[in-house]
Design an enzyme around this catalytic site. Structure first.
Site, PDB file in Angstrom:
ATOM      1  N   GLY A  36      -5.196   7.534  -2.099  1.00 57.66           N
ATOM      2  CA  GLY A  36      -4.549   5.987  -1.731  1.00 57.66           C
ATOM      3  C   GLY A  36      -4.089   5.685  -0.029  1.00 57.66           C
ATOM      4  O   GLY A  36      -4.453   6.505   0.611  1.00 57.66           O
ATOM      5  N   CYS A  37      -4.385   4.794   0.193  1.00 55.98           N
ATOM      6  CA  CYS A  37      -3.774   3.957   1.525  1.00 55.98           C
ATOM      7  C   CYS A  37      -2.462   4.219   1.863  1.00 55.98           C
ATOM      8  O   CYS A  37      -1.704   5.087   2.916  1.00 55.98           O
ATOM      9  CB  CYS A  37      -4.477   2.526   1.586  1.00 55.98           C
ATOM     10  SG  CYS A  37      -3.366   1.744   0.581  1.00 55.98           S
ATOM     11  N   TYR A  38      -1.112   3.738   1.032  1.00 61.33           N
ATOM     12  CA  TYR A  38      -0.224   3.829   1.687  1.00 61.33           C
ATOM     13  C   TYR A  38       0.188   5.102   1.406  1.00 61.33           C
ATOM     14  O   TYR A  38       0.832   5.758   2.117  1.00 61.33           O
ATOM     15  CB  TYR A  38       0.949   3.215   0.386  1.00 61.33           C
ATOM     16  CG  TYR A  38       0.890   1.493   0.229  1.00 61.33           C
ATOM     17  CD1 TYR A  38       1.540   0.467   1.425  1.00 61.33           C
ATOM     18  CD2 TYR A  38       0.128   0.826  -0.581  1.00 61.33           C
ATOM     19  CE1 TYR A  38       1.511  -0.622   1.438  1.00 61.33           C
ATOM     20  CE2 TYR A  38       1.119  -0.834  -0.730  1.00 61.33           C
ATOM     21  CZ  TYR A  38       1.078  -0.965   0.487  1.00 61.33           C
ATOM     22  OH  TYR A  38       1.114  -2.401   0.898  1.00 61.33           O
ATOM     23  N   ALA A  70      -0.672   7.439   4.638  1.00 60.52           N
ATOM     24  CA  ALA A  70       0.407   6.751   6.036  1.00 60.52           C
ATOM     25  C   ALA A  70       1.657   7.259   5.660  1.00 60.52           C
ATOM     26  O   ALA A  70       2.214   8.250   6.559  1.00 60.52           O
ATOM     27  CB  ALA A  70       0.353   4.722   5.489  1.00 60.52           C
TER      28      ALA A  70
END
Lengths: 345, 345, 345, 345
Positions: B148-150, B153
């Site tokens: 996932g994007c979160y 990061a």
């Protein structure tokens, strides 16, 4: 009552002009600037065309303190340290929006602001105007030190939890985000539209001068408070602050318990709105207004309390709270001149 | 090599189209959509006029798995759970960008996504493609689950600290902020321009479905990891994520020590840039690119480590990392097709 | 005086609520919505928490016309055509913000709005409330048709030139730009933040329904007016309209001559500010206020006059002008409740 | 081929760096700045971390002209007038992005730019690089003058109509809107984020220095062209230009007729996309790319043609077109290094 604004060419200054111009009890008497003597304020800010005919005038402390009933000092930090004492002690009450009178330990000022502090005794006498928590002292203040924008958002959010010892005050983390007006009107590539647009930045990591201000107040409420972690970010918006705050619960409590505590705490405060459980405020929902909206949520998995607090940094974080304090200092209704609604959308 | 994109009418899908169209080793073969059979992709996205002549085609798993060498599955969570198994097992390798194959404990999927999970054995075999930390398994993956994007990061920022046990893994707090494209193309008042503009929101407080994904990976690295606190906010920008992360140091270390550890850790990773001490990245500095930029700072007052990590949610957080993984799966250079610079300003 | 708002869940509606709530002469009595019977207005708009306790109520024309002194009708075009006549003729005065009562030629309504027009005689009796140019009729109006946002900006800018015949009315070109709130709260990919952000669009080219409204008024002023060219664009801002207008001069005049004419024309109008020569307004300089700021410039090379006019589309372009008209209809000061300053920055 | 960039610390300069760094035929050789000798370019622009190791170097014309094959001159107008002649005449071909070599009548330069013009003969020899309309001369150019951003958008939109005499060239009105990067990196309150955000401004009314550039080219195409009216506005976006253009038709033509003419005209131009009738481009649909998208619409009520043209001001309006021209000057494919897609959303 005659109100003057010093430092009227900054964002805090014009917000004071906006709010004072429609204030039923104060009259905007004069606007001062250290650098723009004789320039009409509309030259700097054409949006004031035809509605603010005042010229910016050179600062003359003696003249100001005798002709004004209240002086709002909206100059940058560093300038107020010498100016505020000159303005005090006469007819006028002084409301200082800079950071110069906030830190009772003037050594802390030196360390965090990297400037010469004001006279320690003078700072000591200034009343810290976090209105909701210091009304009694505000009433009789002659010199009032208006809280910083970040501290206002953070402290109103933390107060019920810290004072009632429901959180572990040794582990408070504040992740704060501010609109660009919070950085003032000074120019730098950071605030160039082309580079701040569609951007989001963190700055002054572990070094922000609002850290000791927050800690000072938290310690007054609970002297076991340990140093906080406080981060500041720049949002691509003109106005608004959100502080997202984290701390372990010190007692077993549900979201509903904490919510009830907050609701009860602020039930008589006209500018604090505790949101229903599971409803969280966006910064735009307070834009242009003096409201501070707060939500709380207990994470049962981690036993941490999450507190969210939003304000308009130029209103409740600066000019609005300053007027709220002045209202109290002069015995006016606390909400006088501050009944404007948030501007949405 | 023929690459197909399923779910091409979403933001992840068109970003795959952008990146694949200029990829030297993959050829964009076909684009699929569950609902737009026969519609030219340019009708949905006029910016692709004259450069993407492909029509959106109805999904036919049998046809796709035989005619494509690699399939990028960019459908919403929930849809991939049934579709991915149909696409797997044939000629085509499958790269799934949804959340459906990420949580090895399928009960967790049920709890956090509130949908029916995919077959547990199938999920178990899918390789979790956090590229920098799982290259060996990615090489041989037939079915890859793209992070996932979160989580991308957050995990890239936390990895060196967690793996090297320099932080207290029982007290990790992640305050994350994302651009609006992260919420997808679905319509709601939340994403209405007039209301999101000049706004900033917190959402899904303590309930975001990326929480178990982050915890799963952290636990693989250090099984003492306790549940994390993870907050998500919506920024008024189109793209970009910043994760600001906090944890107490478990060892005595200076900022320079931690910086050296991070620099060493990522020295061979072409898409991770550890920034010099005291320089912190803005999200715009990675926009449009596959970079993850990371900064670290030790707060000596609180003994906490602050880690800042930024990515473009649609690139390193979705389409870019998916292609990075596919490059490795096919033996291409890891950076193939991903050499585009950030677009600044 | 009791004021009610119908269509209170739209952007025009909540702006009426904002302005009426602080109005010294009107009291916000009730808010109505066709679809949200019983829902508190704060559920749709949390920024009104604690300050607007009213529930949205189902529209009951008979009840409304007997209990309200004035009704503001802020429903979409099409809905007012049947509703306005039901509300008229009783105790309440009616101020309609939709487009349904503006076009005296109801055939034009049919053609441009592609909907069924209101009764022609009813439309004929409605007073067109371009306040600055129709005060006498507004005074006695029972049913007032509030101008459109674009027409307000365009007509206030053109009026002095057209009425005084200083421009060639056969060659008027209006290039208008509006903030996204002008498109209403309806959802579509066009207003999705991720796609409107950093974007700028032109729409309804040569087809906008405000064209006949502008032409109707221009023809009243000068019946030689030929069809205009009027273009509309969407700006990535929440509020504000700028109309940039072009026409050949019909007389030899300098910028100073034209400026003097405009200044003289609007000298008694509290909400029109003619800017000094060579100073041009930005839309933010009127945001949140009822001002229309106007600049003029003669291009001596081409003998064309350029007129720039800016308003806040939700205030002077909708709710503000509606209240300005209601003030006049009830004999209040024209500026009552409208003294709020622009919010800047 | 070795390419150097002079003026690399400006927005045009870093866009050249972005595009040249991934160019298959040019190699980014060196970057120069008049003021930043020895400073790494990453200090000015951290987004280039690890991908552009070059230091900014002091400008030494002799050294540059002998070591580079092509020099891109991206200094502000005024600086190129003296620098370009020093760089020319040696080994390197020169592509100048400033306005200094565009106006063949150097008196016009003096009048509109208010600076000293370059040598008239030198200017006369420079080839004006509006690529689509001057390819033959570009091929053999040693010194190329790259068009301005506004002129590129306006001229590509007007060209088919003016050259084919379908519009009245005595009545052309161009209403242009640009993103803030078009104003350069210089600091002023105008480009302060807090004031440009949610704002829209008109500037340099009837005085913009791109007026004579547009008129010069239009006159070359049709010497009956009269002075144009050209207005420029600042959009709250980082990048992008839209020119909305108006002129009376000189012949009876339908939208379809005009559309057919435009489609035919640009059928072989890889970077001009004529949109289908009734579909109009937003600026975001070309962001980051070298495309110019054009739409046309005939208003049958007024017999005027409306032309809409959009570009990315930093790409087709500056760095992209410069590289497109350099590709032709060196015999490379015109699209070499320019195949990047628009970045959307």
């Amino acid at each position: 009552m005659k109100a003057s604004v010093i430092g009227a060419s900054g964002y805090g200054g014009i917000e004071l002009i906006r709010l004072l111009s429609n204030h039923p009890d104060f009259e905007l008497h004069a606007v001062y600037s250290s650098s723009k003597d004789g320039v009409p304020v509309t030259e700097e800010y054409p949006h004031l065309a035809e509605i603010c005919p005042l010229p910016l005038t050179k600062i003359d402390a003696e003249e100001i303190k005798s002709t004004s009933d209240v002086v709002f000092l909206a100059v940058p930090s560093g300038a107020a340290a010498s100016l505020a004492p000159q303005l005090a002690g006469g007819h006028a009450k002084v409301v200082d929006l800079s950071g110069d009178l906030r830190l009772k330990e003037t050594e802390d000022y030196k360390k965090w602001y990297k400037k010469e502090p004001a006279d320690k005794a003078f700072v000591s006498d200034a009343v810290y105007g976090l209105t909701e928590w210091n009304r009694e002292n505000v009433k009789t203040a002659k010199v009032l030190s208006n809280p910083g924008c970040y501290p206002t958002a953070a402290l109103l959010g933390l107060a019920p939890a810290v004072k009632n010892k429901i959180i572990d005050v040794k582990n408070i983390i504040i992740d704060a985000k501010s609109g660009v007006s919070g950085a003032g009107r000074g120019l730098s590539p950071i605030v160039h539209f082309a580079e701040m647009n569609d951007n989001f930045r963190i700055y002054k990591v572990n070094e922000h001068q609002h850290i000791p201000e927050i800690e000072q107040q938290l310690t007054w409420w609970n002297d076991e408070t340990a140093p906080i972690t406080f981060s500041t970010h720049l949002l691509p918006v003109s106005r608004g602050i959100m502080a997202t705050m984290y701390a372990p619960l010190a007692k077993e409590m549900t979201t509903d318990d904490v919510h009830a505590l907050y609701t009860e705490t602020y039930k008589n405060d006209p500018f604090v709105r505790v949101r229903p459980s599971k409803q969280f405020p966006g910064i735009k929902e307070v834009a242009g207004s003096n409201y501070c909206d707060i939500s709380v949520d207990v994470d049962t998995r981690t036993n941490r309390l999450v507190i969210v607090s939003v304000i308009d940094n130029l209103v409740k974080g600066a000019a609005g709270q300053a007027i709220q304090n002045a209202n109290i200092m002069f015995g006016f209704d606390e909400t006088s001149g501050l009944k404007g609604f948030p501007m949405y959308p």
